[in-house]
Design a protein around this motif. Structure first.
Motif, PDB file in Angstrom:
ATOM      1  N   HIS A  21       0.669  -1.480  -0.218  1.00 39.82           N
ATOM      2  CA  HIS A  21      -0.058   0.467  -0.271  1.00 39.82           C
ATOM      3  C   HIS A  21       0.869   1.467  -0.174  1.00 39.82           C
ATOM      4  N   LEU A  22       1.011   1.786  -1.050  1.00 43.12           N
ATOM      5  CA  LEU A  22       1.000   3.153  -1.043  1.00 43.12           C
ATOM      6  C   LEU A  22       0.512   3.939  -0.904  1.00 43.12           C
ATOM      7  N   TYR A  23       1.327   5.319  -0.321  1.00 44.51           N
ATOM      8  CA  TYR A  23       0.281   6.940   0.039  1.00 44.51           C
ATOM      9  C   TYR A  23       1.384   7.725  -0.771  1.00 44.51           C
ATOM     10  N   VAL A  46      -2.674   1.866  -4.378  1.00 42.24           N
ATOM     11  CA  VAL A  46      -1.920   3.095  -4.520  1.00 42.24           C
ATOM     12  C   VAL A  46      -2.889   4.288  -4.076  1.00 42.24           C
ATOM     13  N   VAL A  47      -2.872   5.531  -3.312  1.00 41.35           N
ATOM     14  CA  VAL A  47      -4.231   6.831  -3.087  1.00 41.35           C
ATOM     15  C   VAL A  47      -3.007   7.789  -3.521  1.00 41.35           C
ATOM     16  N   VAL A  48      -3.994   8.332  -4.052  1.00 41.98           N
ATOM     17  CA  VAL A  48      -2.956  10.360  -3.819  1.00 41.98           C
ATOM     18  C   VAL A  48      -3.370  11.156  -3.450  1.00 41.98           C
ATOM     19  N   VAL A  49      -3.192  11.757  -2.597  1.00 40.15           N
ATOM     20  CA  VAL A  49      -3.717  12.941  -1.668  1.00 40.15           C
ATOM     21  C   VAL A  49      -3.307  14.273  -1.961  1.00 40.15           C
ATOM     22  N   ASP A  50      -3.692  15.458  -1.581  1.00 39.27           N
ATOM     23  CA  ASP A  50      -3.023  16.754  -1.314  1.00 39.27           C
ATOM     24  C   ASP A  50      -1.816  16.959  -0.476  1.00 39.27           C
ATOM     25  N   MET A  51      -1.794  18.212  -0.551  1.00 42.46           N
ATOM     26  CA  MET A  51      -0.317  18.507   0.537  1.00 42.46           C
ATOM     27  C   MET A  51      -1.767  18.962   1.679  1.00 42.46           C
ATOM     28  N   ASP A  52      -2.403  18.867   1.884  1.00 38.81           N
ATOM     29  CA  ASP A  52      -2.681  19.252   3.035  1.00 38.81           C
ATOM     30  C   ASP A  52      -3.502  17.875   4.055  1.00 38.81           C
ATOM     31  N   VAL A  53      -3.052  16.890   3.488  1.00 37.06           N
ATOM     32  CA  VAL A  53      -3.206  15.292   3.967  1.00 37.06           C
ATOM     33  C   VAL A  53      -1.949  14.415   4.815  1.00 37.06           C
ATOM     34  N   ASP A  54      -1.730  13.997   5.752  1.00 37.62           N
ATOM     35  CA  ASP A  54      -0.580  14.130   6.978  1.00 37.62           C
ATOM     36  C   ASP A  54      -0.179  12.391   5.959  1.00 37.62           C
ATOM     37  N   ILE A  55       0.139  11.899   5.270  1.00 35.40           N
ATOM     38  CA  ILE A  55       0.645  10.227   4.729  1.00 35.40           C
ATOM     39  C   ILE A  55       1.264   9.889   5.797  1.00 35.40           C
ATOM     40  N   HIS A  56       1.848  10.097   6.158  1.00 33.15           N
ATOM     41  CA  HIS A  56       2.137   8.865   7.379  1.00 33.15           C
ATOM     42  C   HIS A  56       1.083   8.580   8.680  1.00 33.15           C
ATOM     43  N   ASP A  57       0.012   9.192   8.682  1.00 37.36           N
ATOM     44  CA  ASP A  57      -1.050   8.970   9.463  1.00 37.36           C
ATOM     45  C   ASP A  57      -2.229   8.436   8.696  1.00 37.36           C
ATOM     46  N   PRO A  58      -2.042   6.638   8.978  1.00 32.43           N
ATOM     47  CA  PRO A  58      -3.709   6.349   8.460  1.00 32.43           C
ATOM     48  C   PRO A  58      -5.190   6.991   8.103  1.00 32.43           C
ATOM     49  N   LYS A  59      -5.353   7.134   9.575  1.00 30.24           N
ATOM     50  CA  LYS A  59      -6.396   8.131   9.665  1.00 30.24           C
ATOM     51  C   LYS A  59      -7.010   9.188   8.416  1.00 30.24           C
ATOM     52  N   GLU A  60      -5.639  10.172   8.402  1.00 28.67           N
ATOM     53  CA  GLU A  60      -6.069  11.306   7.467  1.00 28.67           C
ATOM     54  C   GLU A  60      -6.195  10.514   6.339  1.00 28.67           C
ATOM     55  N   VAL A  61      -5.212   9.685   5.481  1.00 35.31           N
ATOM     56  CA  VAL A  61      -5.516   9.391   4.319  1.00 35.31           C
ATOM     57  C   VAL A  61      -6.897   8.634   4.013  1.00 35.31           C
ATOM     58  N   GLU A  62      -7.577   7.590   5.390  1.00 39.86           N
ATOM     59  CA  GLU A  62      -9.059   7.551   5.199  1.00 39.86           C
ATOM     60  C   GLU A  62      -9.474   8.262   5.132  1.00 39.86           C
ATOM     61  N   TRP A  63      -9.425   9.588   5.498  1.00 42.57           N
ATOM     62  CA  TRP A  63      -9.860  10.388   5.613  1.00 42.57           C
ATOM     63  C   TRP A  63     -10.045  10.995   4.018  1.00 42.57           C
ATOM     64  N   ALA A  64      -9.631  11.190   4.135  1.00 44.20           N
ATOM     65  CA  ALA A  64      -9.161  11.707   2.025  1.00 44.20           C
ATOM     66  C   ALA A  64      -9.983  11.331   1.166  1.00 44.20           C
ATOM     67  N   VAL A  65      -9.440   9.311   1.365  1.00 50.79           N
ATOM     68  CA  VAL A  65     -10.468   8.870   0.897  1.00 50.79           C
ATOM     69  C   VAL A  65     -12.141   8.917   1.107  1.00 50.79           C
ATOM     70  N   ALA A  66     -12.645   9.164   2.041  1.00 55.00           N
ATOM     71  CA  ALA A  66     -14.014   8.778   2.597  1.00 55.00           C
ATOM     72  C   ALA A  66     -14.404  10.397   1.919  1.00 55.00           C
ATOM     73  N   THR A  67     -14.062  11.161   1.586  1.00 53.49           N
ATOM     74  CA  THR A  67     -14.790  12.886   1.924  1.00 53.49           C
ATOM     75  C   THR A  67     -14.134  13.495   0.162  1.00 53.49           C
ATOM     76  N   ARG A  68     -13.195  12.725  -0.168  1.00 48.92           N
ATOM     77  CA  ARG A  68     -12.203  13.032  -1.830  1.00 48.92           C
ATOM     78  C   ARG A  68     -12.160  12.205  -2.512  1.00 48.92           C
ATOM     79  N   PHE A  69     -13.121  11.360  -2.740  1.00 49.31           N
ATOM     80  CA  PHE A  69     -12.920  10.312  -3.488  1.00 49.31           C
ATOM     81  C   PHE A  69     -14.031   9.275  -3.986  1.00 49.31           C
TER      82      PHE A  69
END
Length: 462
Positions: free
Chosen positions: A336-338, A366-389
């Protein structure tokens, strides 16, 4: 903030862990079969562990030496946020090693009457492992045609007093082996146990054939690595190593090896594997035997960090907006790559997804996120998927592609890859994807406003 100097031997690093309360010492006599691994797993990520006289045998086991990113960064003399860039720089500008006549690794020499299980405290780790394994040994091999070296961590099962079953994957060691086998001889190797964190990490670097990872180890600490020539072959090994097992991977011979608990936290199967014949064993006075428990944090991080460095460099060549990458522990440090992207055009994130799949065949999701997301925090990545995907718009699936042969859900290493574009549209209204924030929260000094041990009844006047 000052950064501690890098450590250049296992013992130096162990001393630092001990001085800072990050080393646990067990009672003597912990069992070699499963018990040592159980203790190491319980302390995984919290403390390194030292096991004196396991099973009453002379010798000492150490484990959990680099079971956090912060520890690895400290051992290399850098910071956690600079760790991937530090590895990138070392791979790009390796330092040639410096050969010495002799070193601590050759203080004691055994050329006859070799019995590995009598000489070394080799543990059995997971429940169904095929036997005792050297799981943290650097297999250093030498190209029989060019003399170039390769360093890898290969799983090594003790199959006899002086015989080791070795899983040789179709990579650089195998390339050297095929050349030696074609010439009708074995491949000269040394199995090195007990090295500094830089050597461990360098062994996992993804570099071109012929690049000696021991040169990367020197670059990681800023000084050339001291090496010595083996006594029975031409392989060069770290002079400060704890244990060196010299030998040859024999031609035209395979013997059963496995199963073994691997990084996906499943077992690698039992099969006919290569065989190493031991010719000599050298070691320090009272050597330390490094154990990595399969599937633990040390195992995952040693694989993840060098891959991140290579993948980031690969992506940035085509996509300058890629700022950072992270292989998550939930994805076993491989699958899994962020990716953090400073997006400038629509569709760019999908191209980054495809580039990531090509960067390393192990990558599965692979999940690609914006600059405001902390890719070292899985909760942040999950939040981005939940609200932007949205799956009908932002999902990429590539069927029947090469993946990891150790992924039990794949079929002989062939499976599907999935990419999720979790970036916000560039033309979104200004407030639609603006994250909520309380001004001053991050800067607040809680100690200045919270009264410790206050009695709430007294505050109310009761």
């Amino acid at each position: 903030m000052s950064v501690p100097a890098p450590t250049r031997s296992l013992r130096d690093w162990l001393a630092r862990l001990g001085q800072s309360g990050r080393l646990s010492v067990t009672r003597p006599g912990i069992g070699l079969r499963h018990e040592a691994a159980a203790v190491a797993n319980r302390l995984d990520g919290r403390s390194a562990t030292l096991f004196p006289r396991p099973d009453g045998q002379d010798g000492t086991i150490v484990s959990g030496l680099v079971s956090s990113r912060a520890w690895m960064a400290e051992a290399l003399g850098t910071t956690e946020d600079r760790l991937v860039a530090h590895v990138q720089q070392a791979c790009a500008a390796p330092l040639p090693w410096r050969e010495r006549e002799t070193g601590p690794a050759q203080s004691i020499v055994h050329r006859t009457d070799i019995d590995l299980l009598r000489m070394l405290p080799v543990p059995t780790l997971n429940e169904h492992d095929g036997g005792p394994y050297i799981s943290a040994g650097l297999m250093i091999s030498r190209d029989p045609e060019t003399g170039a070296q390769n360093v890898a961590i290969l799983r090594c099962q003790i199959n006899g007093p002086d015989r080791i079953g070795v899983l040789v994957l179709p990579r650089h060691t195998d390339h050297f082996y095929r050349r030696a086998e074609a010439a009708g001889r074995g491949l000269e190797v040394a199995l090195v146990v007990g090295v500094d964190p830089a050597c461990l990490l360098a062994s996992q670097a993804i570099v071109p054939l012929g690049q000696d990872e021991l040169e990367i180890a020197g670059a990681l600490t800023g000084v050339p690595l001291d090496v010595v020539k083996c006594l029975t072959n031409d392989v060069r090994v770290p002079a400060e190593a704890e244990i060196v097992i010299e030998g040859r991977i024999l031609p035209e011979l395979r013997e059963p090896e496995g199963p073994f608990g691997e990084f996906p936290q499943y077992y690698g199967e039992r099969a006919e594997r290569h065989v190493m014949q031991v010719d000599a064993v050298t070691h320090r006075e009272r050597p330390l035997f490094h154990m990595i428990v399969g599937g633990g944090l040390e195992h995952l991080l040693l694989g993840a960090i060098p891959r991140e460095a290579t993948i980031l460099a690969t992506l940035k060549r085509s996509f300058p907006g890629v700022e950072d990458v992270h292989l998550s522990l939930g994805g076993v440090g491989r699958y899994h790559l962020y990716v953090k992207l400073r997006k400038t055009q629509e569709g760019e994130a999908k191209n980054v997804l495809l580039g990531a799949f090509a960067a390393h065949y192990d990558i599965k999701h692979v999940v690609v996120v914006d600059m405001d997301v902390d890719i070292h925090d899985p909760k942040e990545v999950e939040w981005a998927v939940a609200t932007r995907f949205q799956a009908d718009r932002d999902l990429v699936v590539v069927a029947h592609s090469q993946g990891s042969k150790l992924d039990p859900s794949a079929r002989e290493g062939v499976g599907a890859k999935m990419g999720l574009d979790a970036t916000a549209p560039l033309d979104a209204p200004p407030m639609k994807f603006t994250r909520i924030r309380v001004p001053g929260q991050a800067e607040l000094d809680l100690a200045a406003v919270v009264v410790p041990d206050a009695d709430w009844r007294a505050v109310l006047g009761g």
